[in-house]
Design an enzyme around this catalytic site. Structure first.
Site, short mmCIF file in Angstrom:
data_model
loop_
_atom_site.label_atom_id
_atom_site.label_comp_id
_atom_site.label_asym_id
_atom_site.label_seq_id
_atom_site.Cartn_x
_atom_site.Cartn_y
_atom_site.Cartn_z
N LYS A 151 0.78 -1.24 0.00
CA LYS A 151 0.00 0.00 0.00
C LYS A 151 0.82 1.29 0.00
O LYS A 151 0.31 2.37 0.33
CB LYS A 151 -1.03 0.06 1.15
CG LYS A 151 -1.87 -1.15 1.35
CD LYS A 151 -2.26 -1.88 0.11
CE LYS A 151 -3.22 -1.15 -0.79
NZ LYS A 151 -3.38 -1.93 -2.09
N HIS A 176 7.64 -7.90 -1.57
CA HIS A 176 7.35 -7.11 -0.36
C HIS A 176 8.33 -7.46 0.76
O HIS A 176 8.21 -6.94 1.87
CB HIS A 176 5.92 -7.39 0.13
CG HIS A 176 4.84 -6.72 -0.67
ND1 HIS A 176 4.87 -5.39 -1.00
CD2 HIS A 176 3.69 -7.21 -1.19
CE1 HIS A 176 3.78 -5.09 -1.70
NE2 HIS A 176 3.05 -6.17 -1.82
N TYR A 219 6.62 8.17 -2.41
CA TYR A 219 5.35 8.41 -3.11
C TYR A 219 5.06 9.90 -3.22
O TYR A 219 4.69 10.41 -4.27
CB TYR A 219 4.24 7.69 -2.33
CG TYR A 219 2.89 7.64 -3.01
CD1 TYR A 219 2.51 6.51 -3.74
CD2 TYR A 219 1.99 8.69 -2.91
CE1 TYR A 219 1.27 6.45 -4.36
CE2 TYR A 219 0.75 8.63 -3.53
CZ TYR A 219 0.40 7.51 -4.25
OH TYR A 219 -0.83 7.45 -4.87
P1 A3P Z 1 -4.88 5.01 -1.84
O1 A3P Z 1 -5.50 3.85 -1.16
O2 A3P Z 1 -4.38 6.06 -0.90
O3 A3P Z 1 -5.73 5.60 -2.91
P2 A3P Z 1 -0.09 -0.40 -3.59
O4 A3P Z 1 0.03 -0.24 -5.06
O5 A3P Z 1 1.24 -0.50 -2.90
O6 A3P Z 1 -1.03 -1.49 -3.23
O7 A3P Z 1 -0.67 0.96 -3.05
C1 A3P Z 1 -1.98 1.33 -3.37
C2 A3P Z 1 -2.10 2.83 -3.32
O8 A3P Z 1 -1.49 3.39 -4.49
C3 A3P Z 1 -3.56 3.27 -3.35
O9 A3P Z 1 -3.58 4.48 -2.61
C4 A3P Z 1 -3.79 3.49 -4.83
O10 A3P Z 1 -4.88 4.36 -5.12
C5 A3P Z 1 -2.46 4.11 -5.24
N1 A3P Z 1 -2.17 3.91 -6.66
C6 A3P Z 1 -2.42 2.82 -7.44
N2 A3P Z 1 -2.00 3.03 -8.68
C7 A3P Z 1 -1.46 4.25 -8.72
C8 A3P Z 1 -0.85 5.05 -9.76
N3 A3P Z 1 -0.76 4.59 -10.98
N4 A3P Z 1 -0.41 6.29 -9.43
C9 A3P Z 1 -0.51 6.76 -8.17
N5 A3P Z 1 -1.09 6.07 -7.16
C10 A3P Z 1 -1.54 4.83 -7.42
#
Ligand code: A3P
Length: 291
Positions: free
Chosen positions: A39, A96, A187
Site C-alpha cells: 500500500k 514485499h 510516493y
Molecule cells: P490510496 O488507497 O491512498 O488511494 P499499492 O500499489 O502498494 O497497493 O498501493 C496502493 C495505493 O497506491 C492506493 O492508494 C492506490 O490508489 C495508489 N495507486 C495505485 N495506482 C497508482 C498510480 N498509478 N499512481 C498513483 N497512485 C496509485
C-alpha cells in the site's frame, strides 16, 4: 500471521516465501527487483518501471498495461514463487520482503541485481491498508476491520511484512550505503515532482531520457501518462472485480483508489494521527529520513 527474523508474514504465503528465499537466483540480465511495504505505491512503481523500459512501444495498444493489471504483469515474487521460469529475460520483479530477508544472492556485492524501493507517508499507508482489507473482506454489516484496529496493528508492527518502520529504514540505509544498488523513492516526491523523479528512476534503470526539451520531456510525459492512476483505473483490465489469477480473493480493481497525499485527514482522528506521528518521529530519529 507468523513472525520470522523480526517480520510478520501471512501464513498462506509462508511456503512460497521460503522457496523464494532459498531458491531464487538472479540472472545477470535481471533488470531490477522492485520492493515496497504493501500500500505504499507498488502498483505505481511497477507501471512506471514497465513504461520506462517499454517506452519505445509507440501505440497505446502495444502497451501491455492495457492487457494485464500491473500485479499480473509483475507478480509479487515472494507471494507467488513459481521457480526460475517466471517471465522471459530480462525480468522486472517485485517483492514485499524486507531487505534483510532477501535472498543472499540478491544482496551480495557480486550480484548485478538492482533494487528500487518506494516508501510512503505512514498515515496514508494505514488508511490505504484499511480500505484495501475492507474491500477484500467486504461485508454487509460495514467494515470488518475498524480503523482503531488498523492503527493498533500498524503501530504494533503487526501487519503483513511489518513492522513498517523497520522495513523502510532497512532499505533507506542500504540506499545510502550503496546508492548504485538501491534507489529509494517516496510516493509524495513522485507526486510533487514527477518529471524529476521519473528521470532519476530511468537513469537508475539504465534507460535515461534525453535532456532536450522536445524529445526528452515528451517521453517523460508519455511514461507518466501511461502509468498514471487516472489512466490505469479506467482501463477495462483494472476495472474488473474479478480476482487476480494467482490470488482470486484480491479484486483487480482494489489496487486503484484515490492516491491522494494527505487523504488520511478524512479518516484518522487527531488522537490516531498524533500517535502515528510520535511513533514516526521515534522510529526515524537519527536516520535522516522523514516520511
Ligand atoms: P490510496 O488507497 O491512498 O488511494 P499499492 O500499489 O502498494 O497497493 O498501493 C496502493 C495505493 O497506491 C492506493 O492508494 C492506490 O490508489 C495508489 N495507486 C495505485 N495506482 C497508482 C498510480 N498509478 N499512481 C498513483 N497512485 C496509485
Amino acid at each position: 500471521m507468523q513472525q520470522i527474523d523480526g517480520f510478520w508474514y501471512l501464513d498462506s504465503f509462508m511456503e512460497s516465501i521460503a522457496a523464494f528465499r532459498s531458491e531464487f537466483q538472479p540472472r545477470t540480465d535481471d533488470v531490477v527487483l522492485l520492493t515496497s511495504v504493501p500500500k505504499t505505491g507498488t502498483t505505481w512503481l511497477i507501471a512506471l518501471c514497465h513504461s520506462i523500459l517499454h517506452r519505445d512501444d509507440k501505440e497505446e495498444e502495444e502497451d501491455s498495461l492495457t492487457k494485464m493489471t500491473p500485479h499480473e504483469l509483475v507478480p509479487t515474487i515472494d507471494m507467488f514463487y513459481l521457480g526460475d521460469q517466471v517471465q522471459d529475460s530480462p525480468r522486472l520483479l517485485h517483492t514485499h520482503l524486507p531487505y534483510s530477508c532477501l535472498p543472499e544472492a540478491v544482496r551480495s556485492s557480486g550480484s548485478s541485481c538492482k533494487l528500487v524501493h518506494v516508501a510512503r507517508n505512514p498515515k496514508d499507508t494505514v488508511v490505504s491498508m484499511w480500505h484495501f482489507y475492507n474491500k477484500i473482506f467486504e461485508s454487509e454489516t460495514g467494515p470488518d476491520v475498524t480503523m482503531e484496529r488498523a492503527v493498533e496493528g500498524f503501530c504494533g508492527g503487526v501487519i503483513p511484512y511489518g513492522p513498517f518502520y523497520k522495513h523502510v529504514v532497512e532499505y533507506w540505509e542500504e540506499s545510502r550505503r550503496r546508492p548504485e544498488k538501491v534507489l529509494f523513492l517516496e510516493y509524495e516526491e513522485l507526486c510533487r515532482e514527477p518529471k524529476e523523479q521519473v528521470r532519476r528512476l530511468a537513469s537508475f534503470l539504465r534507460k535515461p531520457f534525453g535532456l532536450d526539451e522536445d524529445n526528452g520531456d515528451a517521453e517523460v510525459e508519455k511514461v507518466l501518462w501511461r502509468s498514471s492512476l487516472n489512466r490505469l483505473k479506467e482501463l477495462e483490465v483494472n476495472k474488473s472485480d474479478e480476482g487476480l489469477e494467482l490470488a482470486p480473493i484480491i479484486p483487480k480493481s482494489s489496487f486503484f483508489r484515490k492516491g491522494t497525499v494527505g487523504g488520511w485527514k478524512n479518516y484518522l482522528t487527531p488522537q490516531m494521527a498524533h500517535r502515528i506521528d510520535l511513533l514516526t518521529e521515534q522510529k526515524l530519529q537519527g536516520t535522516g529520513l522523514s516520511l
